[in-house]
Write a protein that holds these residues in place. Structure first.
Motif, mmCIF file in Angstrom:
data_model
loop_
_atom_site.group_PDB
_atom_site.id
_atom_site.type_symbol
_atom_site.label_atom_id
_atom_site.label_comp_id
_atom_site.label_asym_id
_atom_site.label_seq_id
_atom_site.Cartn_x
_atom_site.Cartn_y
_atom_site.Cartn_z
ATOM 1 N N THR A 26 0.824 -1.204 0.000
ATOM 2 C CA THR A 26 0.000 0.000 0.000
ATOM 3 C C THR A 26 0.865 1.264 0.000
ATOM 4 N N TRP A 28 0.763 3.341 2.247
ATOM 5 C CA TRP A 28 1.089 3.600 3.649
ATOM 6 C C TRP A 28 2.169 2.664 4.181
ATOM 7 N N SER A 43 -4.756 1.178 2.469
ATOM 8 C CA SER A 43 -5.161 -0.099 3.065
ATOM 9 C C SER A 43 -6.683 -0.209 3.157
ATOM 10 N N LYS A 44 -7.369 0.902 3.388
ATOM 11 C CA LYS A 44 -8.829 0.873 3.481
ATOM 12 C C LYS A 44 -9.485 0.815 2.103
ATOM 13 N N TYR A 45 -8.891 1.480 1.132
ATOM 14 C CA TYR A 45 -9.473 1.518 -0.207
ATOM 15 C C TYR A 45 -8.400 1.222 -1.252
ATOM 16 N N GLU A 64 -8.531 -5.301 11.151
ATOM 17 C CA GLU A 64 -8.708 -3.888 11.486
ATOM 18 C C GLU A 64 -8.225 -2.951 10.388
ATOM 19 N N GLU A 65 -7.183 -3.351 9.669
ATOM 20 C CA GLU A 65 -6.609 -2.479 8.644
ATOM 21 C C GLU A 65 -7.454 -2.439 7.376
ATOM 22 N N ASN A 66 -8.087 -3.545 7.042
ATOM 23 C CA ASN A 66 -8.702 -3.690 5.727
ATOM 24 C C ASN A 66 -10.196 -3.989 5.819
ATOM 25 N N ARG A 67 -10.883 -3.824 4.685
ATOM 26 C CA ARG A 67 -12.328 -4.022 4.652
ATOM 27 C C ARG A 67 -12.674 -5.448 4.233
ATOM 28 N N ASP A 70 -13.246 -6.015 0.453
ATOM 29 C CA ASP A 70 -12.072 -6.169 -0.406
ATOM 30 C C ASP A 70 -11.523 -7.589 -0.331
#
Length: 246
Positions: A26, A28, A43-45, A64-67, A70
């Protein structure tokens, strides 16, 4: 093995231990310094088209980091995913060992062995402190029950006053935070970047410890140095002037 990591701490762990395995990360993923792999967004999108284009054998995610959507989309596209969810230091160490072995590590890396030793007998605040632990403001969000960062702090002698809250990340009002009878406020510099001039002023008269968010929340090579570093930062709190009586 071709791996895309959507988790900054796992990016560091894989890149340090198995150079060449990581083919994407990512925006980040800042560690290790100079990491030169294609980037796939946040990481979220994340940009799932970019992820698919890298033709990975495995994508690393975290609860927690990702959806979830996804992870489901990648799995539906036939791309294997591995989802991590450590909530304690021992759990993180075990997950890291299992992951690296699955990716082809012939032996436990030196940084992981060092982390095991460091956390076997970490330094502790004496006496222990009762703390509130904001991780965001506007609105205020704090550590609640069953979190990895909460376990890190507990092992260093910090009792989270929200540790038994039904929510993992409660959203109390500032007035409630001030009224919880905490003798320490822990302010990490991520995900919200609390600083000496942005955070302590909200808790006048209460010592505020400014911590490295990477060492508090990441589970990877940073675990090896986290106990000593975080203990030193906890021992040097700053205190904003107490509010003047009207």
């Amino acid at each position: 093995m071709r791996v895309v990591s959507l988790v900054p701490s796992l990016t560091e762990a894989v890149a340090v231990t198995l150079p060449g395995v990581l083919v994407g990360a990512t925006d980040w993923c800042t560690h290790p310094a100079g990491l030169d792999v294609p980037r796939v967004g946040g990481s979220k999108y994340p940009d799932l088209d970019r992820v698919r284009a890298l033709d990975p054998d495995l994508v690393l995610l975290n609860v927690e980091e990702n959806r979830r959507e996804d992870a489901d989309a990648l799995a539906a596209a036939g791309i294997p995913v591995r989802v991590t969810y450590p909530r304690t230091v021992p759990g993180a160490l075990a997950e890291l060992a299992d992951l690296l072995t699955a990716l082809g590590a012939a032996r436990e890396p030196a940084w992981l062995a060092t982390a095991r030793r460091a956390w076997a007998d970490p330094p502790r605040l004496a006496p222990a402190r009762r703390a509130v632990v904001p991780v965001w403001r506007r609105p205020w969000v704090v550590l609640g029950a069953d979190t990895f960062a909460g376990d890190v702090l507990r092992r260093l002698g910090v009792e989270n006053v929200y540790a038994r809250h039904p929510d993992r990340y409660p959203r109390p009002e500032l007035a409630e935070l001030r009224g919880r009878d905490a003798d320490l406020v822990v302010l990490p510099d991520e995900p919200y970047r609390f600083t000496a001039t942005d955070g302590p002023e909200a808790f006048p008269g209460t010592p505020c410890a400014l911590l490295s968010g990477r060492h508090l929340t990441w589970y990877g090579p940073s675990l090896a140095e986290a106990p000593a570093l975080l203990a030193a930062q906890l021992a040097r709190p700053v205190t904003a002037p107490a509010e003047r009586a009207p």
